[in-house]
Design a protein around this motif. Structure first.
Motif, PDB file in Angstrom:
ATOM      1  N   GLN A  30     -54.261  11.597   9.878  1.00 26.26           N
ATOM      2  CA  GLN A  30     -53.911  10.342   9.698  1.00 26.26           C
ATOM      3  C   GLN A  30     -55.274   9.550   9.747  1.00 26.26           C
ATOM      4  N   ALA A  31     -56.068   9.595  10.146  1.00 24.32           N
ATOM      5  CA  ALA A  31     -57.385   8.994  10.084  1.00 24.32           C
ATOM      6  C   ALA A  31     -57.740   8.837   8.907  1.00 24.32           C
ATOM      7  N   ALA A  32     -57.487   9.375   7.915  1.00 21.38           N
ATOM      8  CA  ALA A  32     -57.982   9.734   6.625  1.00 21.38           C
ATOM      9  C   ALA A  32     -56.845   8.510   5.727  1.00 21.38           C
ATOM     10  N   GLN A  33     -55.566   8.060   6.348  1.00 19.37           N
ATOM     11  CA  GLN A  33     -54.618   7.301   5.731  1.00 19.37           C
ATOM     12  C   GLN A  33     -54.924   5.683   5.814  1.00 19.37           C
ATOM     13  N   TRP A  34     -56.607   5.965   6.588  1.00 20.18           N
ATOM     14  CA  TRP A  34     -56.888   4.650   6.816  1.00 20.18           C
ATOM     15  C   TRP A  34     -57.276   3.978   5.783  1.00 20.18           C
ATOM     16  N   ILE A  47     -57.812  -4.667  -8.013  1.00 26.42           N
ATOM     17  CA  ILE A  47     -57.103  -3.902  -7.554  1.00 26.42           C
ATOM     18  C   ILE A  47     -56.578  -2.525  -7.758  1.00 26.42           C
ATOM     19  N   LEU A  48     -57.171  -2.191  -8.887  1.00 26.44           N
ATOM     20  CA  LEU A  48     -56.855  -0.897  -9.006  1.00 26.44           C
ATOM     21  C   LEU A  48     -57.558  -0.016  -7.769  1.00 26.44           C
ATOM     22  N   ASN A  49     -58.121  -0.575  -6.601  1.00 27.21           N
ATOM     23  CA  ASN A  49     -59.262   0.005  -5.820  1.00 27.21           C
ATOM     24  C   ASN A  49     -58.107   0.172  -4.541  1.00 27.21           C
ATOM     25  N   GLU A  50     -57.303  -0.766  -5.009  1.00 27.42           N
ATOM     26  CA  GLU A  50     -55.990  -0.693  -3.905  1.00 27.42           C
ATOM     27  C   GLU A  50     -55.307   0.805  -3.451  1.00 27.42           C
ATOM     28  N   THR A  51     -54.659   1.389  -4.437  1.00 28.99           N
ATOM     29  CA  THR A  51     -54.548   3.177  -5.070  1.00 28.99           C
ATOM     30  C   THR A  51     -55.061   4.145  -4.993  1.00 28.99           C
ATOM     31  N   ILE A  52     -56.947   3.578  -5.437  1.00 26.30           N
ATOM     32  CA  ILE A  52     -57.167   4.791  -6.302  1.00 26.30           C
ATOM     33  C   ILE A  52     -57.692   5.587  -4.859  1.00 26.30           C
ATOM     34  N   MET A  53     -57.704   5.450  -3.569  1.00 26.13           N
ATOM     35  CA  MET A  53     -58.163   6.716  -2.824  1.00 26.13           C
ATOM     36  C   MET A  53     -56.619   7.651  -2.810  1.00 26.13           C
ATOM     37  N   ILE A  54     -55.494   7.015  -3.024  1.00 36.88           N
ATOM     38  CA  ILE A  54     -53.956   7.998  -2.445  1.00 36.88           C
ATOM     39  C   ILE A  54     -54.914   9.560  -2.110  1.00 36.88           C
ATOM     40  N   ASN A  55     -55.368  10.010  -3.729  1.00 35.52           N
ATOM     41  CA  ASN A  55     -55.722  11.561  -3.935  1.00 35.52           C
ATOM     42  C   ASN A  55     -56.499  12.274  -3.089  1.00 35.52           C
ATOM     43  N   ALA A  56     -57.427  11.381  -2.615  1.00 36.82           N
ATOM     44  CA  ALA A  56     -58.830  11.569  -2.248  1.00 36.82           C
ATOM     45  C   ALA A  56     -58.849  12.330  -0.595  1.00 36.82           C
ATOM     46  N   ILE A  57     -57.384  11.717  -0.047  1.00 40.30           N
ATOM     47  CA  ILE A  57     -57.245  11.651   1.225  1.00 40.30           C
ATOM     48  C   ILE A  57     -57.830  13.232   1.851  1.00 40.30           C
ATOM     49  N   PRO A  58     -56.954  14.745   1.141  1.00 41.28           N
ATOM     50  CA  PRO A  58     -57.755  16.000   1.336  1.00 41.28           C
ATOM     51  C   PRO A  58     -59.159  16.517   1.331  1.00 41.28           C
ATOM     52  N   ARG A  59     -59.761  15.596   0.615  1.00 33.47           N
ATOM     53  CA  ARG A  59     -61.087  15.506  -0.323  1.00 33.47           C
ATOM     54  C   ARG A  59     -62.511  15.170   1.325  1.00 33.47           C
ATOM     55  N   LEU A  60     -61.515  13.206   1.180  1.00 35.33           N
ATOM     56  CA  LEU A  60     -62.368  13.383   2.932  1.00 35.33           C
ATOM     57  C   LEU A  60     -61.837  13.376   4.346  1.00 35.33           C
ATOM     58  N   MET A  61     -60.610  14.624   4.462  1.00 37.04           N
ATOM     59  CA  MET A  61     -60.713  15.192   5.493  1.00 37.04           C
ATOM     60  C   MET A  61     -61.789  16.124   6.022  1.00 37.04           C
ATOM     61  N   LYS A  62     -61.864  16.690   4.269  1.00 38.81           N
ATOM     62  CA  LYS A  62     -63.053  18.051   4.268  1.00 38.81           C
ATOM     63  C   LYS A  62     -64.297  17.542   4.636  1.00 38.81           C
ATOM     64  N   ASP A  63     -64.792  17.161   3.693  1.00 43.76           N
ATOM     65  CA  ASP A  63     -65.760  16.510   3.273  1.00 43.76           C
ATOM     66  C   ASP A  63     -66.569  15.689   4.800  1.00 43.76           C
ATOM     67  N   LEU A  64     -65.637  14.602   5.025  1.00 41.57           N
ATOM     68  CA  LEU A  64     -65.931  13.959   6.666  1.00 41.57           C
ATOM     69  C   LEU A  64     -65.248  14.256   7.719  1.00 41.57           C
ATOM     70  N   GLU A  65     -64.711  15.707   7.666  1.00 41.38           N
ATOM     71  CA  GLU A  65     -64.084  16.176   8.599  1.00 41.38           C
ATOM     72  C   GLU A  65     -63.298  14.944   9.435  1.00 41.38           C
ATOM     73  N   VAL A  66     -62.281  14.505   9.054  1.00 43.55           N
ATOM     74  CA  VAL A  66     -61.151  14.031   9.498  1.00 43.55           C
ATOM     75  C   VAL A  66     -60.266  13.817  10.186  1.00 43.55           C
ATOM     76  N   THR A  67     -58.892  13.511  10.362  1.00 40.62           N
ATOM     77  CA  THR A  67     -57.781  14.497  10.439  1.00 40.62           C
ATOM     78  C   THR A  67     -56.799  13.498   9.106  1.00 40.62           C
TER      79      THR A  67
END
Length: 485
Positions: free
Chosen positions: A50-54, A28-48
């Motif tokens: 809105q896409a990163a929120q997925w 269950i920890l993993n349901e919210t563990i990615m919330i803070n990682a959105i900016p990193r994902l946008m940069k590393d994987l080159e997504v918007t």
């Protein structure tokens, strides 16, 4: 050797429950563990953005789509088979996410993770209600609170700490060996509880549940002040599919093979508890979304500092769980649920007074009051609700509870974000500065959450003090209303 499916009492938490609580906490920890990682994902994987929120939305969507099938699944397999399947799927998703070369692969990994997570919560609840004696259920359910409430609260804190020093991939790399060890320990310790039954699965019901509940959560997650029509249509389609799913279950009830046994709603205590839990979950998730937005976007705090500010509330909620459980066993539910529900409303009303100068200690105090109040309500309500059902309906009751929690989470998030955005946009159009408009929008959103909390108080007053008697429970087991359709 004693029968592991026989109810246990005497002050010790059965080993099977300890193992399942630990595993449930990790997944269950993993349901919210990615919330803070959105900016990193946008940069590393080159997504918007809105896409990163997925990475979070897809997890929640999958949970909503899979959980309705778990009631049927848990009755057809042994405890060990269900545990092996859930943890095996979770480990596969975690490993895939850790090495994901692209955003699409990461998303697939998250969906697989959620598929395993969806089975763990109903498995834990069903097993607990089967192996723990009625007089000890409050205490043991209090320990379960650690997994179901602290894990989502701690997710952003843990991810904030990791992201300070490492890549987002480490959010999965670190979880993988921990989940692996827990899986191994579980398979060494776990005994089968109860006997599985045979029966075919209705493919149409699975499709209706997945598309209906999944569509509803997806539509709710897409609501924006400037984009209402499209999401409203998706929500409408989801509701229509869920209605079809319900009628399908009523039809299948005649043959005794529904995917989700709807006789659970005939138990008044269970239904009241279901409403209370859903609305309380809306309030909790709404505050989990609004507080970080306020602290980071308006007060300028880092994700780590934000996580540390909300950590005391999450810890208080979990640490008080066992105490709340013991009090419930001794005095019953009303002494805890009614003050708890009032505390939820008071805390949310307090958040309507946020400003740019509100001291941080006041925010922490309000958040602690909210989390402690939720703990006081959650443990007794879980126990009373499932205790009102006969043992053959435990898995279906916990499945419906889990499904509605996901829907409530999506609805609560959509509601507060839409209210906040609509209010702040209107004020900016009227000439207000952006900061004060945003702040006013947040106050209104907290006000809506506080108003919802009044429903929690009403449900709390209507709940009984103790679980249903064995005679009442058996009456429900033989209930003809839904069986005849």
């Amino acid at each position: 050797m004693s029968d592991p499916s026989a109810p246990a009492s005497g002050g010790r938490t059965p080993t099977v429950i300890r193992v399942l609580v630990l595993a449930t906490f990790v997944v269950i920890l993993n349901e919210t563990i990615m919330i803070n990682a959105i900016p990193r994902l946008m940069k590393d994987l080159e997504v918007t953005e809105q896409a990163a929120q997925w990475v979070s939305t897809a997890f929640m969507l999958t949970m909503a789509a899979v959980i309705p099938t778990t009631g049927w699944f848990l009755q057809r397999v042994t405890t060990r088979q269900a545990y092996t399947a859930a943890m095996g799927v979770f480990l596969a998703g975690t490993a895939l996410s850790a090495i994901a070369p692209s955003f699409a692969v990461l998303l697939i990994g998250r969906i697989i993770q959620a598929g395993g997570t969806a089975v763990m919560m109903p498995l834990l609840m069903t097993t607990l209600m089967t192996v723990v004696h009625e007089h000890d259920r409050g205490r043991v359910m209090g320990n379960v609170t650690l997994a179901i409430s602290v894990a989502p609260a701690m997710g952003p804190v843990i991810s904030g700490l990791i992201l300070q020093i490492a890549s987002w991939r480490w959010l999965f790399v670190l979880v993988l060996p921990i989940a692996g060890i827990i899986t191994w320990l579980g398979l060494r310790q776990l005994k089968n509880v109860g006997e599985p039954t045979t029966g075919s699965i209705d493919v149409l019901s699975v499709a209706l549940a997945a598309t209906g509940f999944g569509g509803l959560v997806f539509g709710l997650s897409k609501f924006q002040p400037d984009n209402v029509a499209g999401p409203a249509l998706i929500v409408g389609a989801g509701v229509a599919l869920i209605a079809t799913f319900v009628f399908r279950q009523l039809h299948l009830q005649r043959t005794g093979t529904p995917l989700l046994d709807l006789r659970v709603v005939l138990a008044g205590t269970y239904t009241k508890g279901l409403v209370l839990m859903s609305v309380a979950f809306m309030a909790m998730l709404g505050s989990m979304i609004l507080l970080p937005l306020y602290l980071q976007n308006l007060r300028g705090l880092s994700p780590l500092a934000t996580g540390l500010l909300v950590m005391p509330g999450g810890l208080a909620m979990g640490l008080l769980g066992p105490t709340v459980g013991r009090l419930f066993d001794k005095f019953g539910g009303r002494l805890l649920v009614i003050p708890g529900s009032i505390g939820i409303a008071v805390a949310l009303a307090g958040f309507t007074q946020i400003s740019m100068t509100m001291p941080y200690w006041q925010l922490v105090a309000l958040h602690v009051v909210l989390m402690v109040s939720l703990a006081a309500a959650f443990t007794p309500v879980f126990t009373l609700s499932l205790g009102a059902l006969p043992h053959q309906l435990y898995s279906h009751g916990s499945s419906m509870l889990g499904t509605l929690q996901q829907v409530a989470a999506a609805f609560g998030t959509a509601l507060v974000v839409t209210v906040m955005s609509a209010r702040s946009t209107q004020l900016v159009k009227d000439g207000a500065n952006a900061v004060s408009a945003h702040l006013d929008g947040m106050r209104l959103a907290f006000g809506v959450s506080a108003a919802l909390a009044l429903v929690v108080i009403v449900c709390a007053v209507l709940l009984p003090n103790r679980a249903a008697s064995p005679e009442e429970v058996e009456d429900l087991a033989d209930a003809p209303e839904l069986v005849k359709g």
